[in-house]
Design an enzyme around this catalytic site. Sequence first.
Site, PDB file in Angstrom:
ATOM      1  N   LYS A   1       0.823  -1.209   0.000  1.00 53.19           N
ATOM      2  CA  LYS A   1       0.000   0.000   0.000  1.00 53.19           C
ATOM      3  C   LYS A   1       0.854   1.253   0.000  1.00 53.19           C
ATOM      4  O   LYS A   1       1.901   1.308   0.634  1.00 53.19           O
ATOM      5  CB  LYS A   1      -0.885   0.027   1.249  1.00 53.19           C
ATOM      6  CG  LYS A   1      -2.017  -0.996   1.250  1.00 53.19           C
ATOM      7  CD  LYS A   1      -2.865  -0.810   2.503  1.00 53.19           C
ATOM      8  CE  LYS A   1      -3.784  -1.978   2.773  1.00 53.19           C
ATOM      9  NZ  LYS A   1      -4.914  -2.053   1.837  1.00 53.19           N
TER      10      LYS A   1
ATOM     11  N   GLY B   1     -10.807  -2.842   8.678  1.00 55.44           N
ATOM     12  CA  GLY B   1     -10.460  -3.014  10.079  1.00 55.44           C
ATOM     13  C   GLY B   1     -11.647  -3.093  11.012  1.00 55.44           C
ATOM     14  O   GLY B   1     -11.477  -3.019  12.224  1.00 55.44           O
TER      15      GLY B   1
ATOM     16  N   ARG C   1     -23.215  -2.569  -3.980  1.00 52.63           N
ATOM     17  CA  ARG C   1     -24.585  -2.381  -4.473  1.00 52.63           C
ATOM     18  C   ARG C   1     -24.713  -1.059  -5.213  1.00 52.63           C
ATOM     19  O   ARG C   1     -25.398  -0.953  -6.223  1.00 52.63           O
ATOM     20  CB  ARG C   1     -25.582  -2.428  -3.314  1.00 52.63           C
ATOM     21  CG  ARG C   1     -25.911  -3.837  -2.865  1.00 52.63           C
ATOM     22  CD  ARG C   1     -27.266  -3.861  -2.166  1.00 52.63           C
ATOM     23  NE  ARG C   1     -27.612  -5.187  -1.687  1.00 52.63           N
ATOM     24  CZ  ARG C   1     -28.267  -6.089  -2.414  1.00 52.63           C
ATOM     25  NH1 ARG C   1     -28.634  -5.807  -3.650  1.00 52.63           N
ATOM     26  NH2 ARG C   1     -28.543  -7.266  -1.919  1.00 52.63           N
TER      27      ARG C   1
END
Lengths: 335, 244
Positions: free
Chosen positions: A122, A194, A206
Amino acid sequence: MTTPTQPQTPASTPPVPHGVGNPGGTPVVAPTRSKDKDGAASGSLGTFGVKSGLAQMLKGGVIMDVVNAEQARIAEEAGACAVMALERVPADIRATGGVARMSDPSMIKQIVDAVTIPVMAKVRIGHFVEAQILQAIGIDYIDESEVLTPADEEHHINKHAFKIPFVCGARNLGEALRRISEGAAFIRTKGEAGTGNVVEAVRHQRSVMSEIRKASVMSEEELYSYAKEIQAPYHLLKETARLKRLPVVNFAAGGIATPADAALMMQLGCDGVFVGSGIFHSDNPAKRARAIVQSVTHYNNPKILAEISEDLGPAMVGLTIDDNLKGGRLAGRGW
Amino acid sequence: MQQPSSDHVTIGILALQGAFAEHQVMLQKLSLKKRVIIVLVRQQEDLDKCDALIIPGGESTTIALLARLAGLLEPMREFLKTKPVWGTCAGAILLARWVENAKKGGQELLEGVSVAVARNGFGSQVESFEAPLEVDGLREPNRPFPGIFIRAPVVLALRPAPADPPIQIISRVSASLLPAGQTVVSPDEDDTDPRDPRTIVALRQGMHLLTTFHPELTKDDRFHEYFVKECVLPTLGSRSSSPA
């Protein structure tokens, strides 16, 4: 502050990575970019085709957060299709607070040496130097992630300027297409990392799917106006509407903790799953990891899902997502 | 599904992990005399319906584990003995008899083709590349095939046993694309030295096909057509005979 060193590459439509809908039928002999860069003989490195292609190879798989070589080996043995190397999993970033940054390159290299599957890491949103460093180490994918503390509150990294591919988080279609236009070859939901709570990942997936369905029945005029409304590049929106899916691979991430969570996200149309804190914050990481890997393959088979969900031990402790959430809402980072 | 066997052929795609949907789209678009029925293979009952199998790209360690957990490893090894199989990239690793740079502790293979391969033979993702390929036997042989190599395996050696069908090399890359520093055999002045196996990117052994790159990621269906026409259809009449 300026972004000096990055060559500006004109945004061009990424080639459709799914083998679907190839209207022209012309072969993609020539890559869309970097044809002239570093090309040894007749080969072209770092094309959008190989960037999105690796994401396609990860489909139907599980990418697991790991903080050291030992966890990386457990993940590989459990069938992870890639690992995400980071110093603290999101649950610990929430717990300890402070600025979360790119991991120490030596720790990432140890993980690269320990496993044969792709290794991701990351970088902070907008921190293109962290990305340059990771590209120099030679890992396989970069996650420009809201889980780390953002380095730039206006700009994301110009991902076209890199040979290494990027994955980015998105909460809705507009955000996903903005990231793709910046060069992301792979999209994931943001969810709420997390927390062990899948509700935000469901919301984001969605919302992407419903916006795609809406766009897919729009006329050209409506698409122009919709592109403005969701702040997405028109050409990418049009391509998405035609394909009836995002033009790159789309994984679920942020709060997945059980095989059922993973299968839920797959049934909602995701191509695969990231699991962060959910594995190594549970009681039996190896067994849970393997079960989640199987659940992503057999996501449509409740009988198999029932078998693999048995006796996994306690899942990670989940958090409810409200204004008192420790560490705050991470999904709001990124623009 | 219950058509008389003469007018269709059933091709399975191993759908445990990886780019199986892309193979499905390519097969759906083929226009052949025989109808192609596609089965996504996740369990043995799916495999039992198939006349041929494609093992897609993905992560070979993940696919092998899921195949074992689904009870598919032994059935696939049996399948290989009588029916054609095509492996792309990770699928090629699974099809090989020997693998280098396997995960620690080794990894399971199907051992259907007498070659040794090295995983990630070109390096990490930063070394992934595209290159036009000349391929023997495709429709329109003069048009190069777009080769997409993603963390691709490298063929290290061809080691057919005396009883094995011969190995036929159908495509090579230029030796200059190989990773520098480690030469298996010293290349001679010919760019595609026939002695250096690492330049081999597509080969056939009997009815099996192995490619280290990804035809399913292109818009070019000629490899899929080749597999069905050259590898699969000729075996349909002689189902019970041995591979050759």
